[in-house]
Motif scaffolding. Structure first.
Motif, PDB file in Angstrom:
ATOM      1  N   ASP A 229      -3.870 -11.027 -18.828  1.00 53.61           N
ATOM      2  CA  ASP A 229      -4.013 -12.208 -17.980  1.00 53.61           C
ATOM      3  C   ASP A 229      -4.716 -13.289 -18.790  1.00 53.61           C
ATOM      4  N   GLY A 230      -4.802 -14.488 -18.218  1.00 55.92           N
ATOM      5  CA  GLY A 230      -5.446 -15.574 -18.940  1.00 55.92           C
ATOM      6  C   GLY A 230      -5.676 -16.785 -18.061  1.00 55.92           C
ATOM      7  N   VAL A 231      -6.409 -17.747 -18.602  1.00 55.24           N
ATOM      8  CA  VAL A 231      -6.707 -18.987 -17.891  1.00 55.24           C
ATOM      9  C   VAL A 231      -6.701 -20.136 -18.885  1.00 55.24           C
ATOM     10  N   GLN A 232      -6.447 -21.327 -18.368  1.00 54.72           N
ATOM     11  CA  GLN A 232      -6.687 -22.534 -19.134  1.00 54.72           C
ATOM     12  C   GLN A 232      -8.166 -22.893 -18.962  1.00 54.72           C
ATOM     13  N   ALA A 233      -8.849 -23.281 -20.042  1.00 51.27           N
ATOM     14  CA  ALA A 233     -10.255 -23.658 -19.935  1.00 51.27           C
ATOM     15  C   ALA A 233     -10.417 -24.730 -18.867  1.00 51.27           C
ATOM     16  N   THR A 234     -11.366 -24.538 -17.957  1.00 47.82           N
ATOM     17  CA  THR A 234     -11.494 -25.446 -16.820  1.00 47.82           C
ATOM     18  C   THR A 234     -12.117 -26.781 -17.202  1.00 47.82           C
ATOM     19  N   ASP A 235     -12.923 -26.821 -18.266  1.00 47.03           N
ATOM     20  CA  ASP A 235     -13.496 -28.087 -18.719  1.00 47.03           C
ATOM     21  C   ASP A 235     -12.451 -28.808 -19.557  1.00 47.03           C
ATOM     22  N   MET A 236     -12.086 -30.025 -19.149  1.00 48.35           N
ATOM     23  CA  MET A 236     -11.027 -30.750 -19.843  1.00 48.35           C
ATOM     24  C   MET A 236     -11.425 -31.181 -21.247  1.00 48.35           C
ATOM     25  N   ASN A 237     -12.709 -31.063 -21.583  1.00 49.21           N
ATOM     26  CA  ASN A 237     -13.142 -31.350 -22.941  1.00 49.21           C
ATOM     27  C   ASN A 237     -12.983 -30.140 -23.860  1.00 49.21           C
TER      28      ASN A 237
ATOM     29  N   LEU B  98      -9.391 -16.683 -27.853  1.00 48.32           N
ATOM     30  CA  LEU B  98      -9.635 -18.105 -27.637  1.00 48.32           C
ATOM     31  C   LEU B  98      -8.548 -18.857 -28.389  1.00 48.32           C
ATOM     32  N   ILE B  99      -7.613 -19.440 -27.641  1.00 53.18           N
ATOM     33  CA  ILE B  99      -6.442 -20.093 -28.223  1.00 53.18           C
ATOM     34  C   ILE B  99      -6.710 -21.591 -28.313  1.00 53.18           C
ATOM     35  N   VAL B 100      -6.730 -22.119 -29.520  1.00 52.00           N
ATOM     36  CA  VAL B 100      -7.035 -23.533 -29.745  1.00 52.00           C
ATOM     37  C   VAL B 100      -5.736 -24.339 -29.697  1.00 52.00           C
ATOM     38  N   LEU B 101      -5.683 -25.315 -28.778  1.00 52.48           N
ATOM     39  CA  LEU B 101      -4.475 -26.094 -28.537  1.00 52.48           C
ATOM     40  C   LEU B 101      -4.751 -27.591 -28.679  1.00 52.48           C
ATOM     41  N   PRO B 102      -3.716 -28.402 -28.820  1.00 54.31           N
ATOM     42  CA  PRO B 102      -3.909 -29.859 -28.809  1.00 54.31           C
ATOM     43  C   PRO B 102      -4.446 -30.311 -27.456  1.00 54.31           C
ATOM     44  N   GLU B 103      -5.148 -31.428 -27.430  1.00 52.40           N
ATOM     45  CA  GLU B 103      -5.717 -31.953 -26.202  1.00 52.40           C
ATOM     46  C   GLU B 103      -4.616 -32.460 -25.262  1.00 52.40           C
ATOM     47  N   VAL B 104      -4.834 -32.295 -23.959  1.00 51.44           N
ATOM     48  CA  VAL B 104      -3.912 -32.801 -22.945  1.00 51.44           C
ATOM     49  C   VAL B 104      -4.715 -33.611 -21.932  1.00 51.44           C
ATOM     50  N   GLU B 105      -4.065 -34.586 -21.305  1.00 47.51           N
ATOM     51  CA  GLU B 105      -4.743 -35.435 -20.329  1.00 47.51           C
ATOM     52  C   GLU B 105      -4.689 -34.859 -18.921  1.00 47.51           C
ATOM     53  N   ASP B 106      -3.624 -34.114 -18.618  1.00 49.44           N
ATOM     54  CA  ASP B 106      -3.431 -33.560 -17.285  1.00 49.44           C
ATOM     55  C   ASP B 106      -3.602 -32.050 -17.336  1.00 49.44           C
ATOM     56  N   PRO B 107      -4.438 -31.468 -16.458  1.00 50.94           N
ATOM     57  CA  PRO B 107      -4.605 -30.010 -16.455  1.00 50.94           C
ATOM     58  C   PRO B 107      -3.296 -29.255 -16.289  1.00 50.94           C
ATOM     59  N   GLU B 108      -2.330 -29.849 -15.603  1.00 50.60           N
ATOM     60  CA  GLU B 108      -1.040 -29.189 -15.409  1.00 50.60           C
ATOM     61  C   GLU B 108      -0.264 -29.052 -16.712  1.00 50.60           C
ATOM     62  N   ASP B 109      -0.696 -29.835 -17.723  1.00 48.18           N
ATOM     63  CA  ASP B 109      -0.046 -29.734 -19.030  1.00 48.18           C
ATOM     64  C   ASP B 109      -0.623 -28.600 -19.864  1.00 48.18           C
ATOM     65  N   GLY B 110      -1.648 -27.929 -19.348  1.00 45.93           N
ATOM     66  CA  GLY B 110      -2.226 -26.783 -20.036  1.00 45.93           C
ATOM     67  C   GLY B 110      -1.423 -25.522 -19.757  1.00 45.93           C
ATOM     68  N   MET B 111      -1.991 -24.367 -20.059  1.00 41.03           N
ATOM     69  CA  MET B 111      -1.272 -23.107 -19.944  1.00 41.03           C
ATOM     70  C   MET B 111      -1.513 -22.380 -18.622  1.00 41.03           C
ATOM     71  N   GLY B 112      -2.213 -23.036 -17.689  1.00 43.03           N
ATOM     72  CA  GLY B 112      -2.427 -22.421 -16.384  1.00 43.03           C
ATOM     73  C   GLY B 112      -1.142 -22.018 -15.692  1.00 43.03           C
ATOM     74  N   PRO B 113      -0.144 -22.914 -15.604  1.00 45.17           N
ATOM     75  CA  PRO B 113       1.116 -22.539 -14.962  1.00 45.17           C
ATOM     76  C   PRO B 113       1.805 -21.355 -15.643  1.00 45.17           C
ATOM     77  N   PHE B 114       1.686 -21.257 -16.952  1.00 42.20           N
ATOM     78  CA  PHE B 114       2.278 -20.128 -17.673  1.00 42.20           C
ATOM     79  C   PHE B 114       1.646 -18.809 -17.231  1.00 42.20           C
ATOM     80  N   PHE B 115       0.306 -18.771 -17.156  1.00 46.24           N
ATOM     81  CA  PHE B 115      -0.367 -17.542 -16.751  1.00 46.24           C
ATOM     82  C   PHE B 115      -0.039 -17.187 -15.299  1.00 46.24           C
TER      83      PHE B 115
END
Length: 268
Positions: free
Chosen positions: A198-206, A146-163
């Motif tokens: 493999d991995g995912v960005q948490a789907t809940d933006m909160n 469970l990787i704790v990251l700073p908050e982002v406003e846009d899901p595309e700014d998360g790590m989904g594209p990286f995975f």
């Protein structure tokens, strides 16, 4: 006789006159007092109601959930796919994974390696929590982070594209450091045993978290070139890693669903 004295006694006093003004004032004050009592009771009831009200605050609780919740709540004993909207990912009846142990370390560098470590550091990784799970057969082990990251406003700014980009690579780029668990099938679980990640960005933006996992064989079998006719192309090693990568992705997704359920439970 009219105007006479009954029974020969003293004359009766005249009946008292009604004071209309005083009567109206008394009635008015009674009504005002009753209304005041009703208003006071209503205010008290409203105050008690507010004190007992649980106001949802998903955006406030989600980012701190990783340190406010017990770690064995974040990583439940079992994980599996939700069968319907009422079921939970931690329901033992649908378990695909059984927890073996939880890491005491929370440093990003202690938990991640390779491209994943570099990406998490670039994004301002705050902490990483890890746990090791095994499938019901005991043949497959995996460590999920469970990787704790700073908050982002846009899901595309998360790590989904990286995975997503990592899945297209021909060579392995493992990222979650295995957590050994003595006296279990993961007692000898090492970096070299990782066959797929493999991995995912948490789907809940909160929930400003990324979830990643690395999986391998409990017996130490290494992914590599497939034998015979199945090993004739440069993609054969990638194909051989696919089952482990899919397993790692399943574990990450199951944990993602569980965290979403946990957030909903705590804020509703």
């Amino acid at each position: 006789m009219p105007g006479g004295i009954p029974g020969g006694g003293m004359p009766l006093p005249p009946p008292p006159r009604k004071n209309t003004g005083r009567t109206c004032l008394t009635v008015f004050l009674s009504i005002v007092g009753a209304l005041a009592l009703l208003a006071g009771g209503g205010l008290t009831a409203h105050t008690v109601s507010n004190a007992n009200q649980d106001i949802p605050n998903r955006s406030g609780y989600g980012p701190d959930m990783w340190r406010n919740e017990r770690v064995d709540q974040l990583f439940p004993k079992t994980l599996g796919p939700k069968t319907n909207s009422q079921s939970g990912a931690d329901d033992p009846k649908i378990a695909e994974w059984h927890r073996l142990g939880i890491s005491e370390e929370t440093g990003c560098a202690d938990a991640l390696t390779g491209a994943l470590a570099a990406e998490a550091k670039k994004r301002g990784c705050k902490a990483v929590l890890r746990a090791t799970y095994a499938d019901p057969t005991g043949n497959l082990v995996a460590t999920v982070a469970l990787i704790v990251l700073p908050e982002v406003e846009d899901p595309e700014d998360g790590m989904g594209p990286f995975f997503d980009a990592e899945k297209d690579k021909d060579t392995a780029s493992h990222g979650v450091k295995p957590l050994r668990v003595p006296k279990t099938v993961a007692a000898r679980w090492t970096d070299a045993d990782r066959n797929g990640s493999d991995g995912v960005q948490a789907t809940d933006m909160n929930l400003p978290y990324a979830i990643a996992a690395s999986a391998g064989s409990a017996d130490g079998r290494k992914a590599g070139h497939l034998p015979g006719e199945w090993g004739g192309t440069k993609f054969d090693a990638k194909s051989d890693r696919m089952p482990w990568r899919e397993a790692a992705g399943t574990l990450a997704n199951d944990l993602n669903l569980h965290l979403g359920d946990l957030l909903l439970e705590k804020t509703s």
